[in-house]
Design an enzyme around this catalytic site. Structure first.
Site, PDB file in Angstrom:
ATOM      1  N   ASP A 146       0.853  -1.193   0.000  1.00 43.92           N
ATOM      2  CA  ASP A 146       0.000   0.000   0.000  1.00 43.92           C
ATOM      3  C   ASP A 146       0.883   1.236   0.000  1.00 43.92           C
ATOM      4  O   ASP A 146       1.669   1.453   0.927  1.00 43.92           O
ATOM      5  CB  ASP A 146      -0.907  -0.024   1.237  1.00 43.92           C
ATOM      6  CG  ASP A 146      -2.042   0.980   1.160  1.00 43.92           C
ATOM      7  OD1 ASP A 146      -2.249   1.563   0.077  1.00 43.92           O
ATOM      8  OD2 ASP A 146      -2.722   1.184   2.177  1.00 43.92           O
ATOM      9  N   ASP A 193      -3.013   2.545  -6.107  1.00 40.98           N
ATOM     10  CA  ASP A 193      -1.943   2.654  -5.110  1.00 40.98           C
ATOM     11  C   ASP A 193      -1.815   1.433  -4.194  1.00 40.98           C
ATOM     12  O   ASP A 193      -1.164   1.507  -3.159  1.00 40.98           O
ATOM     13  CB  ASP A 193      -2.152   3.900  -4.246  1.00 40.98           C
ATOM     14  CG  ASP A 193      -3.438   3.872  -3.443  1.00 40.98           C
ATOM     15  OD1 ASP A 193      -4.307   3.038  -3.747  1.00 40.98           O
ATOM     16  OD2 ASP A 193      -3.579   4.692  -2.522  1.00 40.98           O
ATOM     17  N   GLU A 194      -2.407   0.316  -4.581  1.00 39.00           N
ATOM     18  CA  GLU A 194      -2.261  -0.871  -3.740  1.00 39.00           C
ATOM     19  C   GLU A 194      -2.351  -2.147  -4.573  1.00 39.00           C
ATOM     20  O   GLU A 194      -2.977  -2.176  -5.639  1.00 39.00           O
ATOM     21  CB  GLU A 194      -3.303  -0.894  -2.618  1.00 39.00           C
ATOM     22  CG  GLU A 194      -4.728  -0.974  -3.102  1.00 39.00           C
ATOM     23  CD  GLU A 194      -5.727  -1.116  -1.969  1.00 39.00           C
ATOM     24  OE1 GLU A 194      -5.444  -1.850  -1.007  1.00 39.00           O
ATOM     25  OE2 GLU A 194      -6.803  -0.504  -2.062  1.00 39.00           O
TER      26      GLU A 194
END
Length: 395
Positions: free
Chosen positions: A9, A103-104
């Site tokens: 993350d 974003d993860e």
């Protein structure tokens, strides 16, 4: 082999990218979002989170909590660019990578200990490579199952590494607040509180049948999570089914010329995204949200699949011209769907597949310049004055 799933993350991703690209913003309370009172915060730096500012919060409330807040407009093209670098790093470690969002991602780490050492070392290596490739920090969580890996990545933010080992799972879950379980939203949390449930340990005070009788399949899944059971595997990312861009205006409008300019800017973004990923689509869709929050969509299927910015734009304008603006517009967007599979190399004696339009040479040239010199290196004449004005919208 010992099963491991890792969740990676990025830390305050959008805000961190802005601080990376603009050193003057580093160490300051930065938030990504619009500047109008109708806007919301898309991302908040750790400096501004100290004041209680969070993503999805209204800009009005954020300013009250932190009068010194620095609001910057989002740059999705830049976030996607760095996101691709992160995903490329993860594929250096395992072919089983599932991108969950920009974003993860999840990574199947089973068997990687033979290549990279203990799970702690794998986590440290991933963090170091992400920092090397992007200049940004990430937090990594590792656990035997998927949902615990996601929880673990949030335990030691920012720039954290948290491992839930196999023999620690039950002790970890016993005192874990139920709200930490992914998928347990506000409504379910409310129900659980009324039942006297605060932790996963409380869930195990009753058996699976009791929970299923009250919450159906959700009760069974909840009971399994409280025992550390999650059969969900890491799945490689499925191909995209559509590509779109939309903007919510700071002020509602019925100005058709302004709406056309937004459609042109959005068509550029969609076209560039399609070309970068090797997709072409046959269906163009216009989306309009009115001032009363009701919305409509209008679509048109083309004779050939395309990634051509001008074709996308002209089709979107054609659809807009067919709409009577009986109310002011709050949001407008354009999307392309009905994709041709990822482009492949055409053989020397093959013809271009039927029903697929050749990529515009102009689009190729513009893409190349923007990749080298940045997204603002080339601007269409129609958008010159439009882009000089402050953007009064949120993406």
């Amino acid at each position: 082999m010992t099963p491991w799933i890792l969740h990676i993350d990025m830390d305050a991703f959008f805000a961190s990218v802005e601080q990376l690209d603009n050193p003057d913003l580093r160490g300051k309370p930065v938030a990504v979002g619009g500047t109008s009172d109708r806007s919301v915060v898309s991302a908040a730096s750790y400096e501004v989170r100290k004041y209680g500012v969070r993503s999805a919060m209204s800009v009005v409330k954020a300013r009250k909590l932190c009068p010194e807040i620095i609001l910057v407009p989002g740059r999705m093209y830049r976030y996607k660019e760095l996101s691709q670098k992160v995903m490329a790093v993860l594929h250096e470690f395992s072919p089983l990578v599932e991108q969950a969002s920009v974003d993860e991602a999840y990574l199947d780490g089973t068997g990687l200990e033979r290549l990279f050492g203990p799970i702690d070392e794998i986590g440290r290596r991933i963090k170091a490579r992400v920092k090397e490739a992007t200049g940004l920090t990430c937090s990594v969580g590792a656990a035997p199952v998927r949902f615990l890996a996601k929880i673990a990545s949030d335990m030691d933010k920012p720039d954290g590494l948290f491992i839930i080992r196999h023999d620690e799972v039950h002790a970890f879950l016993r005192t874990l607040p139920v709200g930490k379980i992914p998928g347990v939203g506000a409504k379910l949390l409310d129900v659980l509180k009324k039942l006297g449930v605060r932790t996963c340990g409380d869930i195990l005070q009753r058996d699976a049948d009791w929970w299923e009788a009250r919450l159906g399949k959700y009760g069974s899944a909840l009971f399994d999570r409280a025992r550390g059971i999650d059969p969900t595997p890491v799945k490689t990312t499925e191909p995209a089914k559509s590509c779109s861009a939309e903007n919510t205006f700071g002020e509602d409008t019925s100005d058709r010329d302004l709406l056309r300019k937004w459609l042109l800017a959005q068509s550029e973004r969609v076209g560039e995204d399609l070309r970068r990923h090797g997709y072409k689509g046959r269906t163009v869709t216009l989306k309009i949200k009115w001032s009363d929050f009701t919305q409509i969509t209008r679509s048109k299927s083309l004779p050939a699949r395309t990634d051509n910015t001008d074709v996308i734009f002209s089709t979107a304008v054609e659809l807009l011209d067919q709409v009577r603006l009986h109310r002011t517009v709050r949001l407008i967007g354009v999307g392309v769907s009905n994709f041709e599979p990822r482009s492949r190399q055409v053989g020397l004696f093959e013809e271009e597949p039927r029903g697929v339009e050749a990529t515009s040479e102009l689009d190729k040239a513009v893409d190349a310049v923007r990749r080298k010199y940045g997204g603002k290196a080339v601007t269409r004449v129609e958008l010159l004055e439009f882009r000089k004005k402050p953007i009064n919208s949120e993406e």
